[in-house]
Design a protein around this motif. Structure first.
Motif, PDB file in Angstrom:
ATOM      1  N   VAL A 126      -0.846  -2.748  -4.310  1.00 33.99           N
ATOM      2  CA  VAL A 126      -1.948  -2.072  -4.097  1.00 33.99           C
ATOM      3  C   VAL A 126      -3.083  -2.531  -4.310  1.00 33.99           C
ATOM      4  N   THR A 147       0.778  -1.231   0.228  1.00 35.67           N
ATOM      5  CA  THR A 147      -0.067  -0.067   0.063  1.00 35.67           C
ATOM      6  C   THR A 147       0.792   1.254  -0.005  1.00 35.67           C
ATOM      7  N   GLN A 201      -8.413   4.769  -2.996  1.00 31.76           N
ATOM      8  CA  GLN A 201      -7.924   3.982  -3.770  1.00 31.76           C
ATOM      9  C   GLN A 201      -7.750   4.248  -5.083  1.00 31.76           C
ATOM     10  N   ASN A 245      -4.986   7.032  -5.849  1.00 28.54           N
ATOM     11  CA  ASN A 245      -3.684   6.518  -5.542  1.00 28.54           C
ATOM     12  C   ASN A 245      -2.963   5.613  -6.498  1.00 28.54           C
ATOM     13  N   THR A 297      -2.348  -5.991  -7.484  1.00 32.38           N
ATOM     14  CA  THR A 297      -3.149  -5.554  -6.791  1.00 32.38           C
ATOM     15  C   THR A 297      -3.497  -6.840  -5.916  1.00 32.38           C
TER      16      THR A 297
END
Length: 298
Positions: free
Chosen positions: A112, A88, A120, A123, A145
């Protein structure tokens, strides 16, 4: 600016580093900065070059005084030939340091969270734009992800290091902390390192009393990691801030860089600076423990 990472350590540097090699966590009081590898001086020169990089904005560089990236990454034992997964990374503050450093001889992976929330999406878009906009520095970096409830960060045993900065409080509040730390353990090689920095609650504070403030008790974070199978290797006061009283109207977000209260008492909070932070280094044992079934106590 391109950074060429040379790995030809001279014998003199190697032996000098070995003379200052890490002592065990048991021999060091909590808070001591203990370089964990003999090549830490070598890495320092590379970090200096990256931190001065023209791709880093003046705004991001101004935060170095609070986040101490050079000392923090040295403490974690980062080396330029490692595979490093950052969990993150937000808009990529640490990505601007890690990806160029690891570009030539290592591999940077930005993990991520998958989701449709505004933050979210923002970013993720910022990170993708950053990487796409400067192939010279970020061309070899990867973005993956993950589902925070059932996270996977890559093939088992594929990473040398997992790093996360100021994220554990979010997972703790969402109830996904246990799953996240187990996934860190899974992706790391035996002997691999987990580096964690987060907002530190006042001494003696319980998780329940601070869970909505962004701060966490250090022992809570340690328990999350050790329950997942990690061994606490060392703690550091690199990111301590004694000015942080931890009693603000909007929790840690009252402080910079968020400054949730806007202009209200802005000068006061700017004078305090960013939060007081724990900085913890964990190691995945070379041999896995027999079991790690207990859950972190709230």
């Amino acid at each position: 600016m391109k950074i060429r990472l040379a790995f030809g350590l001279s014998a003199a540097l190697l032996f000098a580093g070995m003379a200052h090699a890490q002592q065990s966590a048991q021999d060091q009081p909590a808070g001591d900065l203990v370089p964990p590898t003999s090549a830490s001086d070598f890495t320092a020169s590379q970090l200096d070059a990256v931190l001065a990089g023209s791709w880093r904005s003046a705004t991001d560089k101004a935060r170095d005084v609070y986040r101490h990236p050079k000392q923090t990454l040295q403490f974690f034992g980062l080396q330029p030939d490692q595979t490093v997964v950052e969990i993150t990374p937000g808009g990529g503050w640490y990505s601007e340091i890690l990806a160029p450093l690891l570009r030539d001889n290592g591999h940077y992976v930005a993990a991520v969270p998958a989701g449709n929330g505004a933050e979210q999406k923002r970013n993720a878009a910022a990170l993708q734009a950053k990487f796409a906009g400067d192939a010279a520095e970020y061309g070899k970096a990867s973005i993956i992800t993950f589902n925070p409830k059932t996270p996977v960060f890559g093939p088992a045993g594929s990473a040398d290091m997992v790093l996360t900065f100021r994220n554990v409080h979010n997972w703790a509040e969402a109830g996904t902390g246990e799953a996240m730390f187990k996934a860190f353990y899974a992706v790391l090689k035996p002997g691999g390192t987990l580096g964690v920095a987060d907002h530190r609650a006042a001494q003696g504070a319980s998780f329940e009393s601070v869970k909505d403030t962004g701060y966490l008790p250090t022992d809570y974070v340690i328990k999350l990691a050790t329950d997942a199978g990690f061994k606490l290797d060392a703690q550091s006061e690199i990111n301590a801030n004694p000015k942080d009283t931890k009693d603000y109207p909007k929790g840690v977000w009252t402080l910079p860089p968020t400054l949730t209260l806007g202009e209200q008492d802005r000068a006061k909070y700017l004078a305090i600076g960013e939060s007081d932070r724990m900085t913890l280094r964990f190691v995945k044992p070379a041999k896995a423990p027999a079991s790690s079934s207990s859950s972190p106590a709230h």
